[in-house]
Write a protein that holds these residues in place. Sequence first.
Motif, PDB file in Angstrom:
ATOM      1  N   SER A 103       0.858  -1.189   0.000  1.00  0.00           N
ATOM      2  CA  SER A 103       0.000   0.000   0.000  1.00  0.00           C
ATOM      3  C   SER A 103       0.887   1.229   0.000  1.00  0.00           C
ATOM      4  O   SER A 103       1.779   1.376   0.854  1.00  0.00           O
ATOM      5  CB  SER A 103      -0.922   0.002   1.224  1.00  0.00           C
ATOM      6  OG  SER A 103      -1.697   1.182   1.269  1.00  0.00           O
ATOM      7  N   VAL A 104       0.625   2.135  -0.959  1.00  0.00           N
ATOM      8  CA  VAL A 104       1.365   3.392  -1.053  1.00  0.00           C
ATOM      9  C   VAL A 104       0.366   4.509  -1.304  1.00  0.00           C
ATOM     10  O   VAL A 104      -0.444   4.442  -2.248  1.00  0.00           O
ATOM     11  CB  VAL A 104       2.410   3.363  -2.194  1.00  0.00           C
ATOM     12  CG1 VAL A 104       3.139   4.703  -2.270  1.00  0.00           C
ATOM     13  CG2 VAL A 104       3.391   2.233  -1.996  1.00  0.00           C
ATOM     14  N   VAL A 105       0.415   5.543  -0.454  1.00  0.00           N
ATOM     15  CA  VAL A 105      -0.389   6.756  -0.659  1.00  0.00           C
ATOM     16  C   VAL A 105       0.580   7.933  -0.728  1.00  0.00           C
ATOM     17  O   VAL A 105       1.660   7.907  -0.132  1.00  0.00           O
ATOM     18  CB  VAL A 105      -1.422   6.970   0.465  1.00  0.00           C
ATOM     19  CG1 VAL A 105      -2.442   5.831   0.478  1.00  0.00           C
ATOM     20  CG2 VAL A 105      -0.766   7.107   1.815  1.00  0.00           C
ATOM     21  N   SER A 125       5.917  -6.996   0.897  1.00  0.00           N
ATOM     22  CA  SER A 125       4.904  -6.238   1.642  1.00  0.00           C
ATOM     23  C   SER A 125       5.481  -4.896   2.086  1.00  0.00           C
ATOM     24  O   SER A 125       6.633  -4.814   2.528  1.00  0.00           O
ATOM     25  CB  SER A 125       4.430  -7.034   2.858  1.00  0.00           C
ATOM     26  OG  SER A 125       3.736  -8.194   2.447  1.00  0.00           O
ATOM     27  N   ARG A 126       4.680  -3.868   2.000  1.00  0.00           N
ATOM     28  CA  ARG A 126       5.085  -2.535   2.477  1.00  0.00           C
ATOM     29  C   ARG A 126       3.839  -1.678   2.690  1.00  0.00           C
ATOM     30  O   ARG A 126       2.776  -1.923   2.116  1.00  0.00           O
ATOM     31  CB  ARG A 126       6.022  -1.878   1.465  1.00  0.00           C
ATOM     32  CG  ARG A 126       5.416  -1.634   0.095  1.00  0.00           C
ATOM     33  CD  ARG A 126       6.340  -0.875  -0.806  1.00  0.00           C
ATOM     34  NE  ARG A 126       5.749  -0.706  -2.154  1.00  0.00           N
ATOM     35  CZ  ARG A 126       6.228   0.152  -3.039  1.00  0.00           C
ATOM     36  NH1 ARG A 126       7.308   0.893  -2.757  1.00  0.00           N
ATOM     37  NH2 ARG A 126       5.662   0.259  -4.234  1.00  0.00           N
ATOM     38  N   TYR A 127       4.051  -0.669   3.489  1.00  0.00           N
ATOM     39  CA  TYR A 127       3.026   0.348   3.699  1.00  0.00           C
ATOM     40  C   TYR A 127       3.772   1.668   3.796  1.00  0.00           C
ATOM     41  O   TYR A 127       4.519   1.901   4.762  1.00  0.00           O
ATOM     42  CB  TYR A 127       2.209   0.097   4.980  1.00  0.00           C
ATOM     43  CG  TYR A 127       1.018   1.037   5.122  1.00  0.00           C
ATOM     44  CD1 TYR A 127      -0.259   0.595   4.837  1.00  0.00           C
ATOM     45  CD2 TYR A 127       1.192   2.355   5.522  1.00  0.00           C
ATOM     46  CE1 TYR A 127      -1.355   1.446   4.946  1.00  0.00           C
ATOM     47  CE2 TYR A 127       0.106   3.215   5.633  1.00  0.00           C
ATOM     48  CZ  TYR A 127      -1.169   2.766   5.341  1.00  0.00           C
ATOM     49  OH  TYR A 127      -2.241   3.607   5.428  1.00  0.00           O
ATOM     50  N   GLU A 128       3.593   2.549   2.819  1.00  0.00           N
ATOM     51  CA  GLU A 128       4.359   3.780   2.752  1.00  0.00           C
ATOM     52  C   GLU A 128       3.445   4.970   2.521  1.00  0.00           C
ATOM     53  O   GLU A 128       2.395   4.863   1.866  1.00  0.00           O
ATOM     54  CB  GLU A 128       5.385   3.732   1.610  1.00  0.00           C
ATOM     55  CG  GLU A 128       6.502   2.724   1.819  1.00  0.00           C
ATOM     56  CD  GLU A 128       7.473   2.710   0.673  1.00  0.00           C
ATOM     57  OE1 GLU A 128       8.507   2.021   0.787  1.00  0.00           O
ATOM     58  OE2 GLU A 128       7.208   3.387  -0.359  1.00  0.00           O
ATOM     59  N   VAL A 129       3.912   6.091   3.076  1.00  0.00           N
ATOM     60  CA  VAL A 129       3.277   7.379   2.803  1.00  0.00           C
ATOM     61  C   VAL A 129       4.365   8.268   2.206  1.00  0.00           C
ATOM     62  O   VAL A 129       5.378   8.558   2.855  1.00  0.00           O
ATOM     63  CB  VAL A 129       2.688   8.020   4.070  1.00  0.00           C
ATOM     64  CG1 VAL A 129       2.122   9.401   3.749  1.00  0.00           C
ATOM     65  CG2 VAL A 129       1.587   7.136   4.668  1.00  0.00           C
TER      66      VAL A 129
END
Length: 354
Positions: A103-105, A125-129
């Motif tokens: 997920s990238v926003v 897997s990753r989650y970045e802003v």
Amino acid sequence: MRRLYKIGLMILIALIIPDISLAAVAGKFTIIEGKVDLLKPGEKRASPVKEGDTVSVGDIVRTKSASKAQITFVDESTVNIGESSRLEITEFLFNPAEDKRSSVVKTFRGSVRSIVPKVFKAEGSRYEVNSTTAIAGIRGTDFVVISVPALTQVMALEGRVTVRNIDPKIVGVVTLGPKEATIVAINRPPAPPLPVKPEQIQSVIQGTTPKPKPKEEAPPPPPAEAPPAPPVAVAPPAPPAAPPPPAEAPPAPPVAVAPPPGVPPGLPPLMPAMPPLPGMPGLMPGIPITMFGPMMPGMPGPPMPGMIAPMPGMLLILGPPPPGVTGTFYVPITETSPSTTVNKTRVRINVNWQ
């Protein structure tokens, strides 16, 4: 020739049909406060959104002044967007069976708070802003990114967050622990972590948390209808009343006669006159008399000396009054007693001859 035709057809389909990954639903709006709109890829005008509307990869969310929004993604992570912010859903891939999420926003301006309850550990897997100057990746659950065109602040509320400059040529990575923050300027590596005061944490939480709408109370049930009133018995009409008897004509009023001069007016009458009694002894033959009474106390005897009273306690007057005369007359009478005779003057009598 046939091979060139197939290649051209594939290119045409790719131009006409959008990428399936861009159309995949990533989440939905769960709280809206104020004015929030959404700009879809390829569109020139944004449309206002409401709670329950979906977001997909490539969508750009915009909040107006004094407005906030919350997006809940399908992996149960949430993004709270503060006022005057602009956020793009850049990438979202989720495969719970493989314990994988990517997920990238990207925030262009404003403030964004990401709350991630679960960390996926599968490869890739990753989650970045991302912001204009920094990339914040999580190893924890809660952090805030505040972005302006040339500067980004990253604050870790819980867990750990790694921060670096968005330009891969800028070397330097900072890992934030709970209640720590860093600043990333354009063309600069992240600043060393600094502790965050509780009032600062409370301020950024309030600035990125939209207020849910109050739940509408169910209207009260309608009041129960009252049972119909029993019929009212109506009494039969009363028979008409008998007409009143005709009123008798009142008697003609008597003709008042003024008293003689010197007699005070307004004295009450005694009793009505009685017709003469014939054959009374001691009277001259042929002279009618009228009897009056009762006599006043202390006045026994006949009114004149030598005359015999027809009845004890009655007065006698000789002769009839003139015809048609009624009223009160005052005449002298004599009171006779065994020892003396006393003259009584102007004793009132009534005259009423028929």
